[in-house]
Design an enzyme around this catalytic site. Structure first.
Site, short mmCIF file in Angstrom:
data_model
loop_
_atom_site.label_atom_id
_atom_site.label_comp_id
_atom_site.label_asym_id
_atom_site.label_seq_id
_atom_site.Cartn_x
_atom_site.Cartn_y
_atom_site.Cartn_z
CE LYS A 154 -1.87 3.07 1.82
NZ LYS A 154 -1.63 4.46 1.36
CD GLU A 157 12.51 0.64 10.78
OE1 GLU A 157 12.98 1.68 11.30
OE2 GLU A 157 13.00 -0.48 10.97
CB CYS A 207 13.03 8.67 8.87
SG CYS A 207 14.12 7.51 8.04
CD GLU A 266 9.62 13.00 11.73
OE1 GLU A 266 8.46 12.58 11.88
OE2 GLU A 266 10.53 12.30 11.24
#
Ligand code: NAD
Length: 493
Positions: free
Chosen positions: A179, A254, A288, A387
């Site tokens: 996906k 993750e 990331c 973040e």
């Protein structure tokens, strides 16, 4: 760079067929330079996920893939790598067009995608299992692929991250339902022809496009997919873990990061500055493992802030397809607004805006932001804690090693850390004290694909890379065999 050939429609790929959604639903996808819609994408729902999981289950239970000799599967994986390399320019062009990633960096990501398949092809043929021998008993491990793996991927470096999950899942003998992220479905639309050309049997590889909360959620809830490998935001990961609990799925998570780049005064400061800038501004800062918090020893703090500011000001922001561009367009107007809102927040919180913070001159449209440096950022500020996932870096001073470690660890995240010092003993001390799944000492983010990849704290659960990925997509079963006389307590005798 050649312009990518664009499909008008992007469909699901299920059981070897390109299919629209059962209910005909679609969503629009736009590119980030003009924010114009370029294609309609099939919007998957539970019925589409059902069809894909059924196809993957049939390929797993009755198809040749899981039982194939490792060498035969490895040959297929190597042919996938060949097919990716042959299309390297096309993949890079698509990725640049769809995500706004500078083309030179997109080329590197396409090459890495091919390398992921080659690496796991090699792993497939070198796998071996443990045996445990004692005079009385021999135990040996049988390793089995776990079945249908659901792979849910984000929009940053989408093709590379898809390959990072597909390669080990296929090497392990699983069948998959991918996906892809809804903002960046374009490069994944090449995967069906790549897989078919390489000889992947129908049903082994399936794609369901769609909105995360619908298609992704249906995949997570599906009882036929015992595994979900997810890369994305921490909050999405939490939602997925809650939903997956019902069917006790295996999960690889993750998640996000706010990684420190710690620069001590004794470091090679020229290299540290190069690395700190590359670490946060490459891939548009949508990375990331970005070193988005630079912690600098106070004796060199002012000079580092000036150097970082001067260099950041000269970073070339612009058309992602121009090979001279260093920062392209952020992926989506919604994300662009979110990053800009953090810039405004930083100013309100009292951080010093050294450079950037706005749209660069001459770039009237598109999701462009100048490389942005905030100094004097304190741990109580949200821009230190949260973040941002864009070309924005926070710089904070520290006085000694203990404070450096305390600052490095003062977030909920723990994905990566970068340490710059020439003191060997301190390097090892700090590397052990810093709460990060991956630490680089005097280096930027250079990966060895055998090593564990993943985060601690809110940055993730589980590890990918090398044997860790294979362990996730397989299960070890132990067989115990008696070698001598078996003495059993005689109940009821
Ligand atoms: P996201 O969490 O919004 O989406 C990721 C994927 O999850 C997409 O495919 C999305 O459609 C799907 N999704 C969303 N809601 C879902 C739900 N309820 N159920 C199932 N699937 C759902 O993340 P993003 O914005 O696409 O990506 C950026 C984030 O990814 C950042 O936080 C970044 O740090 C993280 N990331 C982490 C790593 C890593 O290896 N740790 C690598 C790359 C990106």
């Amino acid at each position: 760079m050649s312009n990518p050939v664009l499909p008008e429609k992007i469909l699901h790929y299920i059981g070897g067929k390109h299919l629209p959604s059962v209910d005909g639903a679609t969503f629009e996808v736009a590119e980030p330079v003009t924010n114009r819609v370029y294609a309609q994408v099939a919007a998957g729902g539970p019925e589409d996920v059902d069809r894909a999981v059924e196809a993957a289950t049939a390929a797993f239970e009755t198809g040749p893939w899981p039982a194939m000799a490792a060498r035969a599967r490895a040959r297929v994986l190597n042919r996938i790598a060949d097919a990716i390399e042959a299309r390297g320019e096309q993949i890079a062009a698509m990725e640049t067009f769809d995500t706004g990633l500078p083309v030179t960096q997109a080329r590197g990501q396409a090459a890495r995608a091919a390398e992921n398949f080659r690496f796991f092809a090699d792993m497939a043929v070198t796998l071996h299992e443990d045996a445990f021998s004692s005079p009385a008993q021999l135990g040996y491990v049988l390793r089995k692929p776990r079945g249908v793996a659901g792979l849910i991927t984000p929009w940053n470096t989408p093709f590379m991250l898809e390959s990072w999950k597909l390669a080990p899942a296929l090497a392990a003998g699983c069948t998959v339902v991918l996906k892809p992220a809804e903002w960046t479905p374009l490069s994944a639309s090449l995967l069906p022809e790549i897989m078919a050309e390489a000889g992947v049997p129908d049903g082994v590889f399936n794609i369901v496009h769609g909105i995360g909360e619908v298609a992704g959620a249906a995949l997570v809830m599906h009882p036929g997919a015992p595994l979900i490998s997810f890369t994305g935001e921490t909050t999405t990961g939490q939602t997925i873990m809650r939903s997956a609990a019902t069917s006790l799925k295996g999960l690889s998570m993750e998640l996000g990061g706010k990684s420190p780049c710690v620069i001590f005064a004794d470091a090679d400061l020229d290299l540290a500055v190069d690395s700190a800038l590359f670490g946060v501004f490459s891939l548009n800062g949508e990375r990331c493992t970005a070193g988005s918090r630079i912690l600098a020893e106070r004796t060199v703090y002012d000079s580092l802030v000036s150097r970082l500011g001067e260099r950041a000001e000269r970073i070339k922001v612009g058309d992602p397809s121009d090979p001279a561009t260093e920062i392209g367009a952020l992926v989506h107007p919604e994300h662009y607004d979110r990053v800009l809102s953090y810039v405004r927040l930083g100013v309100r919180e009292g951080a010093r805006l050294v450079t950037g913070g706005s749209r660069p001159a001459g770039l009237g449209a598109g999701n462009y932001l100048a490389a942005t440096v905030f100094a004097d950022v304190t741990p109580s500020m949200r821009i230190f804690q949260e973040e941002i996932f864009g070309p924005v870096v926070c710089v904070t001073p520290f006085d000694d090693e203990a404070e450096a470690v305390a600052l490095a660890n003062d977030t909920r995240y723990g994905l990566a850390a970068y340490l710059w010092t020439c003191d060997l003993r301190r390097a090892h001390r700090v590397a052990a004290a810093v709460e990060a799944g991956m630490t680089w000492v005097n280096s930027h983010n250079v990966r060895d694909l055998r090593t564990p990849f993943g985060g601690v704290k809110a940055s993730g659960l589980g590890r990918e890379g090398g044997q860790h990925s294979i362990d996730f997509y397989t299960e070890s079963r132990i067989v115990h065999v008696a070698l001598g006389d078996t003495h059993v307590p005689r109940f009821g005798a």
